[in-house]
Design an enzyme around this catalytic site. Structure first.
Site, short mmCIF file in Angstrom:
data_model
loop_
_atom_site.label_atom_id
_atom_site.label_comp_id
_atom_site.label_asym_id
_atom_site.label_seq_id
_atom_site.Cartn_x
_atom_site.Cartn_y
_atom_site.Cartn_z
N TYR A 180 10.46 -5.58 7.19
CA TYR A 180 11.89 -5.16 6.47
C TYR A 180 12.94 -5.23 7.63
CZ TYR A 180 15.06 -2.26 3.99
OH TYR A 180 16.26 -1.79 3.65
N TYR A 190 15.48 5.07 7.22
CA TYR A 190 14.19 4.65 7.22
C TYR A 190 13.64 4.88 8.87
CZ TYR A 190 11.01 0.57 6.55
OH TYR A 190 9.71 -0.09 6.59
N1 LIG Z 1 9.13 -1.66 -1.13
C1 LIG Z 1 10.21 -2.11 -0.31
O1 LIG Z 1 11.47 -2.07 -0.07
C2 LIG Z 1 9.94 -3.10 1.05
C3 LIG Z 1 10.81 -3.76 1.72
C4 LIG Z 1 10.23 -4.66 2.86
C5 LIG Z 1 9.18 -4.60 3.13
N2 LIG Z 1 8.12 -3.76 2.43
C6 LIG Z 1 6.50 -3.56 2.75
O2 LIG Z 1 5.82 -4.01 1.93
C7 LIG Z 1 4.65 -3.66 2.02
C8 LIG Z 1 3.94 -3.08 0.63
O3 LIG Z 1 4.60 -1.85 0.44
P1 LIG Z 1 5.43 -1.54 -0.97
O4 LIG Z 1 6.83 -1.18 -0.70
O5 LIG Z 1 5.07 -2.89 -1.81
O6 LIG Z 1 4.24 -0.47 -1.40
P2 LIG Z 1 3.11 -0.27 -1.99
O7 LIG Z 1 2.85 1.32 -2.25
O8 LIG Z 1 2.77 -1.25 -3.27
O9 LIG Z 1 2.23 -0.71 -0.81
C9 LIG Z 1 1.71 0.21 0.25
C10 LIG Z 1 0.26 0.35 0.28
O10 LIG Z 1 -0.03 0.91 1.64
C11 LIG Z 1 -1.19 1.52 1.41
N3 LIG Z 1 -1.50 2.30 2.69
C12 LIG Z 1 -0.94 3.42 3.19
N4 LIG Z 1 -1.59 3.81 4.08
C13 LIG Z 1 -2.57 3.10 4.32
C14 LIG Z 1 -3.93 2.94 5.19
N5 LIG Z 1 -4.00 3.81 6.20
N6 LIG Z 1 -4.84 2.19 5.03
C15 LIG Z 1 -4.67 1.00 4.20
N7 LIG Z 1 -3.63 1.23 3.07
C16 LIG Z 1 -2.73 2.02 3.35
C17 LIG Z 1 -0.72 2.51 0.13
O11 LIG Z 1 -2.00 3.00 -0.50
C18 LIG Z 1 -0.46 1.41 -0.58
O12 LIG Z 1 -1.26 0.60 -1.69
C19 LIG Z 1 4.58 -2.55 3.36
O13 LIG Z 1 4.36 -3.43 4.37
C20 LIG Z 1 6.18 -2.30 3.05
O14 LIG Z 1 6.73 -1.64 4.35
C21 LIG Z 1 8.68 -2.71 1.25
#
Ligand SMILES: NC(=O)c1ccc[n+]([C@@H]2O[C@H](COP(=O)([O-])OP(=O)(O)OC[C@H]3O[C@@H](n4cnc5c(N)ncnc54)[C@H](O)[C@@H]3O)[C@@H](O)[C@H]2O)c1
Length: 296
Positions: A180, A190
């Protein structure tokens, strides 16, 4: 016709526990391109996820373009905070959500994949997980423990996964994570060291692309995605505002979709991207290139 064809490829997407996040959309895009997909799910979310699947609550999201249904080859328990089972403290190992799961560490995951499919059985690994226990606190108020947990779970886990899983990949193997823009620009709210974790993740992507590229022949990239109201992002508390702000101020005045990110991940995993490694690829409707908010 030039198309993304992942037929015969096996993928693992770590960080899927519902159908609202980037991991699910990536898993679906990989499957649409012909790959067989397994997921790694955080133990505290595993039962809820299995229930959603078993009770048909995700049927609509699982429907594929050809009318078929996305079926995960395996659902592995994974807590990416631990490289080895011994690293998990006793209270975690004995917790009711973890107790019956066997080895839920990153090395345990690699061992299970090798047992299930043999070594030389994996083509695509997606790291789509993050966790910052103090994400709502400004960096200035974040404890050392909270900061290190954010970096350990959200960034170091990629290094650990490349180390454990790259030896299982076939030629052409590809790793991809999700980052991100808070890694390089200040995003108020954040917090908790999550911005530091994303900066580490992007730097590690470059170093791992070199080291694991030379050692195992794999590619390592990261997608810098725009904001999406996933379950994890909703924990930040201001995600709706972030989505609306980016929509209003991006080069393309639209909200980024999970499918946009899924399609890019499928491309990066495919032979069409054979020359791309060590890259941070923006999928954010061009928001990253703006230098001033657009007057409404
Ligand atoms: N949603 C946004 O705005 C955004 C923007 C840019 C990047 N991202 C990144 O995308 C990726 C996915 O996130 P998302 O936003 O789609 O949410 P999401 O909730 O779908 O995915 C996050 C996942 O991480 C898992 N998780 C948390 N702790 C964990 C651990 N210790 N071991 C294994 N799994 C664990 C959660 O159970 C969840 O399934 C992340 O790296 C996030 O930082 C998200």
């Amino acid at each position: 016709m030039l198309k993304i064809d992942l037929t015969g490829r096996r993928a693992l997407v770590a960080g899927v526990a519902d159908d609202a996040g980037y991991g699910f959309a990536i898993a679906k895009a990989l499957a649409e391109a012909g790959a067989t997909v397994s997921v790694g799910t955080w133990p505290p979310a595993l039962n809820i996820f299995r229930n959603l699947l078993e009770r048909g609550k995700m049927n609509e999201s699982l429907r594929m373009a050809d009318g078929g249904t996305l079926a995960f080859e395996k659902i592995y328990p994974l807590d990416a905070a631990y490289d080895k089972l011994d690293d998990a403290p006793a209270d975690i190992r004995e917790n009711k959500r973890y107790k019956e799961l066997g080895d839920f560490s990153i090395e345990g995951l690699a061992r299970r994949i090798a047992e299930d499919f043999g070594s030389g059985s994996l083509d695509i690994v997606v790291h789509s997980l993050a966790n910052g226990p103090e994400v709502k606190k400004p960096l200035l108020e974040t404890s050392r423990a909270g900061y290190l947990a954010a970096v350990g779970i959200s960034a170091y886990s990629l290094t650990s996964m490349v180390r454990a899983l790259a030896p299982l990949t076939r030629p052409g193997g590809s790793f991809c994570s999700l980052t991100y823009m808070a890694s390089e620009r200040v995003i108020p709210g954040y917090g908790g060291g999550m911005s530091s974790a994303k900066a580490a993740l992007e730097s590690d992507t470059r170093v791992l692309a070199f080291e694991a590229g030379r050692k195992h022949g794999v590619r390592v990239n990261t997608i810098s995605a725009g904001p999406l109201a996933s379950r994890a992002a909703s924990a930040i508390g201001i995600i709706e505002k972030m989505v609306e702000y980016c929509r209003a101020n991006s080069a393309l005045p639209e909200a980024v979709t999970a499918e946009d990110v899924g399609h890019t991940a499928a491309f990066l995993a495919s032979p069409l991207a054979a020359g791309i490694t060590g890259a941070t690829v923006y999928v954010d409707k061009g928001y990253h290139s703006m230098g001033m908010a657009v007057p409404s």
